[in-house]
Design an enzyme around this catalytic site. Structure first.
Site, PDB file in Angstrom:
ATOM      1  CE1 TYR A 231      -3.342  -2.737   1.480  1.00 43.60           C
ATOM      2  CE2 TYR A 231      -1.635  -3.342   3.029  1.00 43.60           C
ATOM      3  CZ  TYR A 231      -2.703  -3.780   2.272  1.00 43.60           C
ATOM      4  OH  TYR A 231      -3.480  -4.964   2.850  1.00 43.60           O
TER       5      TYR A 231
ATOM      6  CB  CYS B  64      -5.934   6.074   8.756  1.00 48.33           C
ATOM      7  SG  CYS B  64      -6.715   5.020   7.398  1.00 48.33           S
TER       8      CYS B  64
ATOM      9  CD  GLU C 141      -2.680   7.922   9.917  1.00 49.63           C
ATOM     10  OE1 GLU C 141      -2.250   7.471   8.904  1.00 49.63           O
ATOM     11  OE2 GLU C 141      -3.905   8.470   9.746  1.00 49.63           O
TER      12      GLU C 141
END
Length: 370
Positions: free
Chosen positions: A220, A326, A360
């Site tokens: 990612y 997140c 986060e």
């Protein structure tokens, strides 16, 4: 932060007691949430209390001949007209009234329904004007006048149309542990919205990476926000991302920073595992010899949905895992799998989204028995 729209505007939901109180609530909630996996101290990285968002989106509301910026009401019933927003970066804050005034004066507000702002810390701004109508040459000429007058870039968007006046990106300079990294942030694509907290996240992750003459795998990777700083610490980095536009941006940002030891691959996690295990061959991997990589550390920064069970089990193949999340809820779900084989040895909370419930999180894990 003091805002005259607290209690009405839906952008901020946790504001009573001020910044320190909302941050304390987040820390308490997440200490309890992650207690089954980690009982040590969670490092806390604060946000600036005001003017922290470098990316913001506003509705445009028409009341007769008058235009207003608008946000959803906190109760999700209706909208709130606003003329300022202390969340947004100072360059955006200064620009907002000037832009609306210029749009009215040039009479290009017809069927304008939204404005997106993207800024750099240095004051570069790209503004996307969103329309429910086709844009013609007259619009281009008038928008070009506004862009020159306000020293901004303007992107006009309507269905099937994108007109760029100047350029469609800003260049951000991130300072991480005294070293500068440059990134081209493209409008209408994902970027970290809080630059100062982003710098702290990268610095924390760098500190927790296990330096050795080995290589790093990243899943990612997006546009290379973490990848490019990480490349300074490893022999080689292999980074995957499913989005074509993000991979193209990552390759561009790599060259912008004169980094040459990263291989970016446009591939989903499932396909990458198949390639790594020799189950399938992919043309996208034909120039990459996986046998030349010596990987014992994996870095993941998944979307809000987190990682699925198979991806967690794949990540658990590696001795060291750094996980940026997140969404603490999906992180806790994934840790229930990862902690079957690994131990959490450090955690951090990054206040990327002040005055909301969102946080986060950063987690460092090492394989049990090492």
């Amino acid at each position: 932060m003091n805002c005259k729209y607290f209690g009405e505007c839906g952008a901020c939901k946790v504001y009573e007691g001020g910044y320190e109180h909302q941050l304390a609530l987040k820390l308490e909630l997440n200490q309890e949430r992650f207690l089954p996996f980690y009982s040590g101290d969670i490092s806390v990285f604060e946000s600036p209390h005001t003017h922290y968002r470098s990316r913001s989106e506003f509705k445009i509301w028409h009341d007769g001949e008058t235009l207003y910026y608008a946000m959803n009401h906190i109760d999700k019933k209706g909208i709130v007209f606003i003329d300022e927003c202390p969340q947004v970066s100072r360059p955006i804050s200064v620009l907002m009234p000037k832009l609306l005034k210029a749009v009215k004066e040039r009479n290009i507000g017809f069927k304008l329904f939204g404005v997106d702002f993207l800024s750099s810390k240095g004051g570069e701004i790209a503004v996307s004007l969103l329309y429910h109508r086709a844009l013609d040459n007259e619009w281009r000429e008038l928008a070009s006048e506004i862009a020159a007058e306000l020293n901004i870039y303007i992107i006009g968007r309507s269905r099937g149309q994108k007109i760029v006046i100047g350029q469609d990106f800003v260049t951000e300079i991130l300072n991480v542990d005294g070293e500068e990294f440059r990134f081209n942030y493209i409008e209408n694509s994902f970027t970290q919205p809080n630059s100062q907290v982003n710098e702290q996240m990268i610095a924390w992750a760098l500190k927790n990476l296990f330096r050795a003459d080995t290589d790093l795998l990243e899943l990612y990777c997006g546009a290379g926000n973490f990848t490019i700083p990480f490349a300074k610490k490893f022999r080689k980095v292999l980074a995957t991302e499913i989005s074509k536009s993000s991979i193209n941006a990552a390759k561009s940002n790599m060259l912008l920073n004169d980094v040459h030891n990263i291989e970016f691959v446009r591939m989903g996690v499932e396909e990458f595992v198949q390639a790594l295990d020799g189950v399938r061959e992919f043309n996208r991997m034909k120039d990459i010899d996986l046998k030349l990589y010596n990987i014992n550390t994996i870095f993941v920064d998944p979307p809000r949905s987190g990682m699925d069970e198979d991806t967690c089990k794949f990540a658990a193949r590696y001795e060291n895992i750094i996980y940026i999340s997140c969404n603490p809820e999906t992180l806790a779900r994934d840790l229930a799998i990862l902690c079957q084989t690994h131990t959490v040895c450090d955690m951090a909370l990054f206040d990327q989204f002040p005055y909301t419930h969102h946080a986060e999180m950063g987690v460092k894990l090492t394989r049990k028995g090492l």
